[in-house]
Motif scaffolding. Structure first.
Motif, mmCIF file in Angstrom:
data_model
loop_
_atom_site.group_PDB
_atom_site.id
_atom_site.type_symbol
_atom_site.label_atom_id
_atom_site.label_comp_id
_atom_site.label_asym_id
_atom_site.label_seq_id
_atom_site.Cartn_x
_atom_site.Cartn_y
_atom_site.Cartn_z
ATOM 1 N N GLN A 212 0.812 -1.210 0.000
ATOM 2 C CA GLN A 212 0.000 0.000 0.000
ATOM 3 C C GLN A 212 0.856 1.275 0.000
ATOM 4 O O GLN A 212 0.484 2.274 -0.613
ATOM 5 C CB GLN A 212 -0.925 0.003 1.224
ATOM 6 C CG GLN A 212 -2.036 1.038 1.135
ATOM 7 C CD GLN A 212 -3.237 0.626 1.963
ATOM 8 O OE1 GLN A 212 -3.189 -0.313 2.735
ATOM 9 N NE2 GLN A 212 -4.331 1.336 1.805
ATOM 10 N N PHE A 213 1.986 1.231 0.667
ATOM 11 C CA PHE A 213 2.799 2.444 0.773
ATOM 12 C C PHE A 213 3.903 2.521 -0.271
ATOM 13 O O PHE A 213 4.495 3.581 -0.476
ATOM 14 C CB PHE A 213 3.408 2.546 2.173
ATOM 15 C CG PHE A 213 2.373 2.564 3.267
ATOM 16 C CD1 PHE A 213 1.159 3.205 3.091
ATOM 17 C CD2 PHE A 213 2.602 1.919 4.475
ATOM 18 C CE1 PHE A 213 0.205 3.219 4.089
ATOM 19 C CE2 PHE A 213 1.657 1.931 5.479
ATOM 20 C CZ PHE A 213 0.450 2.577 5.288
ATOM 21 N N GLY A 214 4.192 1.390 -0.934
ATOM 22 C CA GLY A 214 5.104 1.417 -2.063
ATOM 23 C C GLY A 214 6.580 1.371 -1.724
ATOM 24 O O GLY A 214 7.418 1.379 -2.636
ATOM 25 N N LEU A 228 7.091 9.268 8.369
ATOM 26 C CA LEU A 228 6.102 8.744 7.441
ATOM 27 C C LEU A 228 4.702 9.281 7.696
ATOM 28 O O LEU A 228 3.849 9.220 6.822
ATOM 29 C CB LEU A 228 6.077 7.215 7.531
ATOM 30 C CG LEU A 228 7.372 6.522 7.078
ATOM 31 C CD1 LEU A 228 7.367 5.064 7.481
ATOM 32 C CD2 LEU A 228 7.526 6.649 5.564
ATOM 33 N N HIS A 229 4.443 9.767 8.891
ATOM 34 C CA HIS A 229 3.136 10.348 9.184
ATOM 35 C C HIS A 229 3.289 11.322 10.353
ATOM 36 O O HIS A 229 4.299 11.324 11.063
ATOM 37 C CB HIS A 229 2.113 9.257 9.523
ATOM 38 C CG HIS A 229 2.102 8.859 10.970
ATOM 39 N ND1 HIS A 229 3.189 8.283 11.595
ATOM 40 C CD2 HIS A 229 1.138 8.964 11.921
ATOM 41 C CE1 HIS A 229 2.897 8.054 12.858
ATOM 42 N NE2 HIS A 229 1.654 8.461 13.084
ATOM 43 N N ALA A 254 -2.281 11.226 8.324
ATOM 44 C CA ALA A 254 -2.068 11.024 6.887
ATOM 45 C C ALA A 254 -0.693 10.403 6.696
ATOM 46 O O ALA A 254 0.298 10.890 7.253
ATOM 47 C CB ALA A 254 -2.177 12.340 6.135
ATOM 48 N N PHE A 255 -0.635 9.320 5.935
ATOM 49 C CA PHE A 255 0.614 8.602 5.699
ATOM 50 C C PHE A 255 1.174 9.006 4.347
ATOM 51 O O PHE A 255 0.445 9.083 3.360
ATOM 52 C CB PHE A 255 0.368 7.098 5.739
ATOM 53 C CG PHE A 255 1.612 6.294 5.999
ATOM 54 C CD1 PHE A 255 1.950 5.918 7.288
ATOM 55 C CD2 PHE A 255 2.445 5.921 4.958
ATOM 56 C CE1 PHE A 255 3.094 5.184 7.533
ATOM 57 C CE2 PHE A 255 3.586 5.186 5.185
ATOM 58 C CZ PHE A 255 3.916 4.814 6.480
ATOM 59 N N LEU A 263 -2.043 9.531 2.192
ATOM 60 C CA LEU A 263 -3.113 8.554 2.394
ATOM 61 C C LEU A 263 -3.721 8.742 3.787
ATOM 62 O O LEU A 263 -3.014 8.611 4.788
ATOM 63 C CB LEU A 263 -2.547 7.139 2.260
ATOM 64 C CG LEU A 263 -3.528 5.983 2.436
ATOM 65 C CD1 LEU A 263 -4.518 5.964 1.286
ATOM 66 C CD2 LEU A 263 -2.773 4.656 2.504
ATOM 67 N N PRO A 264 -5.021 9.077 3.873
ATOM 68 C CA PRO A 264 -5.639 9.218 5.194
ATOM 69 C C PRO A 264 -5.735 7.858 5.889
ATOM 70 O O PRO A 264 -6.172 6.874 5.293
ATOM 71 C CB PRO A 264 -7.019 9.797 4.890
ATOM 72 C CG PRO A 264 -7.312 9.393 3.488
ATOM 73 C CD PRO A 264 -5.990 9.342 2.782
ATOM 74 N N VAL A 265 -5.310 7.800 7.139
ATOM 75 C CA VAL A 265 -5.298 6.538 7.879
ATOM 76 C C VAL A 265 -5.801 6.757 9.300
ATOM 77 O O VAL A 265 -5.691 7.852 9.854
ATOM 78 C CB VAL A 265 -3.883 5.915 7.938
ATOM 79 C CG1 VAL A 265 -3.426 5.457 6.571
ATOM 80 C CG2 VAL A 265 -2.885 6.883 8.546
ATOM 81 N N GLN A 266 -6.360 5.699 9.858
ATOM 82 C CA GLN A 266 -6.653 5.628 11.292
ATOM 83 C C GLN A 266 -5.516 4.832 11.902
ATOM 84 O O GLN A 266 -5.250 3.701 11.507
ATOM 85 C CB GLN A 266 -7.990 4.935 11.546
ATOM 86 C CG GLN A 266 -8.365 4.794 13.002
ATOM 87 C CD GLN A 266 -9.067 6.019 13.546
ATOM 88 O OE1 GLN A 266 -9.691 6.749 12.797
ATOM 89 N NE2 GLN A 266 -8.967 6.250 14.834
ATOM 90 N N VAL A 267 -4.805 5.434 12.861
ATOM 91 C CA VAL A 267 -3.617 4.829 13.448
ATOM 92 C C VAL A 267 -3.978 4.194 14.787
ATOM 93 O O VAL A 267 -4.592 4.836 15.643
ATOM 94 C CB VAL A 267 -2.502 5.872 13.644
ATOM 95 C CG1 VAL A 267 -1.265 5.219 14.247
ATOM 96 C CG2 VAL A 267 -2.164 6.543 12.314
ATOM 97 N N PHE A 268 -3.597 2.934 14.964
ATOM 98 C CA PHE A 268 -3.708 2.241 16.247
ATOM 99 C C PHE A 268 -2.291 1.824 16.639
ATOM 100 O O PHE A 268 -1.633 1.100 15.889
ATOM 101 C CB PHE A 268 -4.600 1.003 16.144
ATOM 102 C CG PHE A 268 -6.009 1.294 15.708
ATOM 103 C CD1 PHE A 268 -7.008 1.489 16.644
ATOM 104 C CD2 PHE A 268 -6.338 1.373 14.367
ATOM 105 C CE1 PHE A 268 -8.307 1.764 16.247
ATOM 106 C CE2 PHE A 268 -7.637 1.637 13.951
ATOM 107 C CZ PHE A 268 -8.622 1.834 14.903
#
Length: 520
Positions: A212-214, A228-229, A254-255, A263-268
């Motif tokens: 996903q992040f390449g 990275l974020h 955002a990552f 890329l918008p992300v929810q981080v846990f």
């Protein structure tokens, strides 16, 4: 006193030890042990059954005339439920039968008859490791009187050595199984997962993260998670200090991918102890679709608000003009109809305003029209607004308003609509002829407003859910609705730095309570 070993026995035990040391694969260990036993005691057949922690058979090897024999779990269980192996499993003692025809513990088969193979001699010993029974070893000679105490001692020694090999093989299989489960949970997880040290340097990444992040793994391993974020330092703490509590921290961010996209992300993220160190596990959930739905929803709400408000304003203006143009002698007959129309348009206007306010408050916009307010006046106005509904359902509205109390600081229209929404809800769910109470009480810098009813009550599991948008108590007898009123009330009260909650028991009614700070 332990038995004295002959040179041949010692050499046999040495060879068995060497054989068992060459593999920790259980399917290789079992046949080796059996063939060595058969060869050195002259047995015709032998079996080694492996048991799990609950003493159930999980694996086995069976040899007959130097050939491995196929078996089923049902056959193994039958062998352990009865016969010599079953007795040894229950008593954990080795036994030697010099004549199988003279011992009732021997399970006689059709070929044991005198007309066929006749009586035999047999030995069966338990395999115990660390006081745990891990298997049963059996050897059978085709003639009685051949296997004796010396053979029993030899097989017990072989079983003791085999026990450690079986135990180690089981540990190895458990380790392999745990490793496979870890790889499945980590590598094949649908969400990107990164493992970092305390300073944020990436140590490991699963397949989804690389895809996903390449970034190639070698390049990603040279990077820092904070590059990275953008981390939420209020959640993680400076230098990740809040992660040391062991709790899972989550936030939106955002990552930055390798190709320059955001890329918008929810981080846990949480701290995970590994051996003597602590690493951080970052699970990054792609929330692009959710963001697109949120934007679509916001555009829809804005469109509904603007497209409905304009024609509704025209209706209200037309009603006002109609009221002023009609001659007095017509008003007596038309007044009830006009009253119903006015109440309906006012309710539509409150619903549209609530939609707009939900949109504004969720977007974090501040309430600008705040000023000192007399809460009693707003309560009387709210009660007057729903009085027609109360009368229609033959209900009673009791006003228990504190006579002297300080003013609150807030938006007049918004607080009035909160009280009206709670009263409308109470009227909707209270049966015909029921009672509703509106109560105010000031204490310790707060004004508390309570709307109480004697309706059906709210299940405990739903008492928090009902404040979420589009959430309602599901029941055949419950009135229908959009589930927006309480969501607006919660957002509006929290925007005034207050709190709102419900106290309810089934069939005992409900009390909706909210607080507002008073003016110093």
């Amino acid at each position: 006193m332990p038995p004295v070993r002959s040179n041949a026995s010692l050499e046999l035990l040495y060879n068995i030890s060497r054989e068992l040391a060459t593999s920790i694969n259980l399917h290789e260990v079992l046949p080796r042990v059996l063939f060595l036993c058969v060869e050195n005691v002259g047995a015709e057949r032998a079996s080694l059954i492996v048991l799990d922690e609950k003493q159930n058979p999980v694996d086995a090897a069976i040899v007959y005339k130097n050939q491995l024999i196929a078996h089923t779990t049902r056959q193994l269980q039958s062998t352990l439920d009865q016969g010599l192996a079953g007795w040894v499993r229950r008593n954990r003692k080795g036994v030697c039968l010099t004549d199988t025809s003279q011992d009732e513990r021997w399970l006689r088969r059709p070929d044991d008859s005198d007309q066929r193979t006749g009586a035999k001699s047999a030995i069966c010993v338990p395999i115990v490791v660390h006081d745990q029974l891990v298997g049963v070893l059996t050897a059978v000679h085709p003639k009685p009187g051949v296997l004796d105490q010396n053979a029993l001692d030899l097989l017990q020694s072989i079983a003791d050595q085999a026990g450690f090999a079986i135990y180690n093989a089981r540990l190895y299989e458990a380790l392999q199984s745990a490793h496979r489960r870890y790889r499945e949970l980590f590598e094949e997880n649908i969400n990107p997962i990164l493992i970092t040290n305390k300073k944020g340097r990436v140590l490991e990444a699963n397949n989804r993260a690389l895809e996903q992040f390449g970034y190639p793994l070698k390049e990603l391993a040279r990077m820092n998670i904070y590059e990275l974020h953008e981390a939420d330092l209020e959640q993680t703490g400076k230098d990740s200090s809040l992660l040391e509590t062991g709790k899972t921290v989550f936030y939106e961010s955002a990552f930055h991918t390798q190709d320059g996209q955001t890329l918008p992300v929810q981080v846990f993220v949480r701290a995970v102890p590994v051996d003597s160190e602590v690493v951080y596990q970052w699970v990054l959930e792609d929330i692009r679709e959710r963001k697109e739905l949120d934007a679509l929803r916001e555009n829809l709400i804005a469109m509904i608000y603007h497209d409905l408000r304009s024609p509704l304003s025209n209706i209200i203006s037309s009603l006002d003009m109609l009221h002023s143009f009609l001659p007095p002698d017509c008003m007596e007959n038309l007044q009830p109809i006009l009253s119903i129309t006015n109440r309906s348009t006012e309710r539509m206007q409150r619903l549209i305003n609530s939609l707009l306010d939900i949109y504004r408050l969720e977007a974090g916009q501040s309430i600008t029209d705040k000023r000192p307010l007399e809460i009693s006046r707003l309560c009387y106005e709210a009660a007057d607004a729903i009085q027609p509904v109360i009368e229609h359902k033959h209900q009673t509205l009791n006003l228990n308003l504190q006579s002297e109390y300080p003013r609150v600081y807030g938006d007049e229209d918004m607080i009035r609509r909160v009280i009206i929404n709670l009263l409308e809800n109470a009227a909707k769910y209270t049966p015909s002829g029921g009672e509703i109470s509106l109560i105010t009480q000031a204490s310790a810098g707060w004004m508390q407003i309570t709307v109480q009813d004697n309706g059906p009550g709210i299940p405990p599991a739903m008492q928090e859910e009902i404040f979420k948008k589009f959430s309602r108590v599901q029941s055949k007898n419950m009135p229908k609705g959009l589930g927006l009123g309480l969501a607006f009330c919660q957002l509006a009260v929290k925007a005034h730095n207050g709190q709102i909650w419900v106290e309810s028991e089934l069939n005992q009614g409900s009390s909706f309570i909210f607080t507002l700070p008073v003016v110093e």
